[in-house]
Design an enzyme around this catalytic site. Sequence first.
Site, PDB file in Angstrom:
ATOM      1  N   ARG A  91       0.836  -1.267  -0.031  1.00 57.12           N
ATOM      2  CA  ARG A  91       0.031   0.070   0.138  1.00 57.12           C
ATOM      3  C   ARG A  91       0.872   1.203   0.001  1.00 57.12           C
ATOM      4  NH1 ARG A  91      -2.077   3.197   4.594  1.00 57.12           N
ATOM      5  NH2 ARG A  91      -3.732   4.214   4.101  1.00 57.12           N
ATOM      6  N   HIS A 135      -2.781  11.107   0.689  1.00 58.55           N
ATOM      7  CA  HIS A 135      -2.116  10.771   2.274  1.00 58.55           C
ATOM      8  C   HIS A 135      -1.289  12.218   2.332  1.00 58.55           C
ATOM      9  CE1 HIS A 135      -0.472   7.524   5.069  1.00 58.55           C
ATOM     10  NE2 HIS A 135      -0.105   8.653   5.632  1.00 58.55           N
ATOM     11  N   GLU A 180      -7.078   8.768   6.409  1.00 57.56           N
ATOM     12  CA  GLU A 180      -7.320   9.439   7.656  1.00 57.56           C
ATOM     13  C   GLU A 180      -7.896  10.896   7.644  1.00 57.56           C
ATOM     14  OE1 GLU A 180      -3.885   8.780  10.042  1.00 57.56           O
ATOM     15  OE2 GLU A 180      -3.756   6.763   9.959  1.00 57.56           O
ATOM     16  N   ASN A 309      -7.224   2.013  10.059  1.00 57.26           N
ATOM     17  CA  ASN A 309      -5.906   1.976  10.591  1.00 57.26           C
ATOM     18  C   ASN A 309      -5.867   2.175  11.989  1.00 57.26           C
ATOM     19  OD1 ASN A 309      -5.029   2.417   8.084  1.00 57.26           O
ATOM     20  ND2 ASN A 309      -4.187   4.665   8.188  1.00 57.26           N
ATOM     21  N   TYR A 311      -4.121   2.138  16.122  1.00 57.01           N
ATOM     22  CA  TYR A 311      -3.094   2.438  16.731  1.00 57.01           C
ATOM     23  C   TYR A 311      -3.292   2.166  18.237  1.00 57.01           C
ATOM     24  CZ  TYR A 311      -0.463   3.413  12.521  1.00 57.01           C
ATOM     25  OH  TYR A 311       0.019   3.393  11.201  1.00 57.01           O
ATOM     26  N   GLU A 376      -3.229  -0.175   8.334  1.00 58.91           N
ATOM     27  CA  GLU A 376      -2.062   0.332   9.061  1.00 58.91           C
ATOM     28  C   GLU A 376      -2.225  -0.198  10.461  1.00 58.91           C
ATOM     29  OE1 GLU A 376      -0.994   4.590   9.279  1.00 58.91           O
ATOM     30  OE2 GLU A 376      -1.405   4.963   7.184  1.00 58.91           O
TER      31      GLU A 376
HETATM   32  O1  IFM Z   1       2.910   7.600  10.122  1.00 59.41           O
HETATM   33  C1  IFM Z   1       1.619   7.658   9.970  1.00 59.41           C
HETATM   34  C2  IFM Z   1       0.949   7.580   8.913  1.00 59.41           C
HETATM   35  O2  IFM Z   1       1.310   8.458   7.790  1.00 59.41           O
HETATM   36  C3  IFM Z   1      -0.728   7.994   8.913  1.00 59.41           C
HETATM   37  N1  IFM Z   1      -0.987   6.618  10.140  1.00 59.41           N
HETATM   38  C4  IFM Z   1      -0.567   6.993  11.230  1.00 59.41           C
HETATM   39  C5  IFM Z   1       1.100   6.680  11.112  1.00 59.41           C
HETATM   40  C6  IFM Z   1       1.741   6.659  12.360  1.00 59.41           C
HETATM   41  O3  IFM Z   1       1.534   7.845  13.018  1.00 59.41           O
END
Ligand code: IFM
Length: 473
Positions: A91, A135, A180, A309, A311, A376
Amino acid sequence: MDATTDSRPAEAAADAAAGLPADFLWGVATSAYQIEGAHEEDGRTPSIWDTFCRVPGAVVGGENGDTACDHYHRMPDDVALIAGLGVDAYRFSVSWPRVQPGGRGPANARGLAFYDRLVDELLAKDVLPWITLYHWDLPQELEDAGGWPARDTAHRFADFAELVMDGLGDRVRHWTTLNEPWCSAMLGYEQGVHAPGRKDFPEAIRAVHHLLLGHGLAAQRLRAAAPEPIQLGITLNMGTAYPASDRAADRDAARRADGLGARIYLDPLLRGRYPADVVADLALAGAELPVQDGDLELIAEPLDLLGVNYYSSHVFSGTPEHGEPEAAPTGEPFSRIVPQQLPVTAMGWDIIPRGLTDLLVRLGRDYPGLPLYITENGAAFDDTAAPDGTVEDADRTAYLADHIRAVAAARTAGADVRGYFAWSLMDNFEWAYGYDKRFGLVRVDYDTQRRTPKRSALWFSDTVRRHREQRGG
Ligand code: IFM
């Protein structure tokens, strides 16, 4: 939620992919500005990030993406690296100011040629190209004309999308419009910590709507211009918003956080309307979504997949740390993130794999029928490199293993999750944090541009290989 029991280190990373189906897709991800460099080459013009990086104090160490990982010049080697990991897909994002300098007019043949070569290189090595169109690198001229708070930017984005489809659509089947949009709108126009660095909440909310409108317009144009049927989606960053307790104030704080973080995107995309509670919250804060007739139909253009995505997640309280529910000084209801005493990554983000399981199960329940892909997931840690460049990053391996297990748990609970992309293929420019935060599976020595797979890359590659063997591929 009892988040304290949630984040023990992975006992055994070996079986992380157990339970995932035979056709589960494995990939790695990057984005253009974070890796390409070559910021003035072959006709590329500045994006908002080129400009923002030059604002004193905006980026740690005054760093920028001028050279980044020099991927623009090292692309064939990087593709060999990707293929060497044995993943199914890559990706990447297409730099708007490289392909359409200034954000208007015809395609820049030299800029597009880079992605043409990239796609060919990937296909030659049996790696599926998975394109993200935006992006975060808005051409600076479009920001000067109003940026995402201006409606015209949505139309400009649709034009750009079609240019890319015209150039690559004969070989690329997987298309994601935005990465995002929350970050573009809120970090860029409300908090001012990302480009373009504005701090204006009502403008950020206008940006939300125009990003979504741009997605819808682009989605229509992509489908119309595609020579063959495509798989079309959008990628949202989300977590699970847990209430700190069952008290009404805490539940309401979690509702509001989820509304502005997730449902303000999910509902128009997948239900054709903005959530009424979010619209009411916005009015209270003096902000309004600038919806015109027909916009919501455009935004709700059917999707083939949703990119997620993930985290971290947060626990929300509707009261100040010590005290009873009260209004914040702005007059809006009080809201606060409750620290969880959990292990954190180098970004300071709580490690909460269960938040991913809960998110995926909830998406499957509330927005049924839509295939989900983790586009992600990954972590920055303070890596220590040996003199030969190797990194023993057991912390990153544990993070990945725990989250892949969380995906498998979501599948068992009924969520239709079909793939997982690790963020990121290699260390890169982590936006306002510069090069200090390293998310890569592969270490990049920025002095020499030498790439060295970390232990986590070997683990990920091995996990993919063994999963493939089990599935008989
Ligand atoms: O590096 C970023 C990415 O560009 C977008 N999502 C979160 C990642 C980590 O912060």
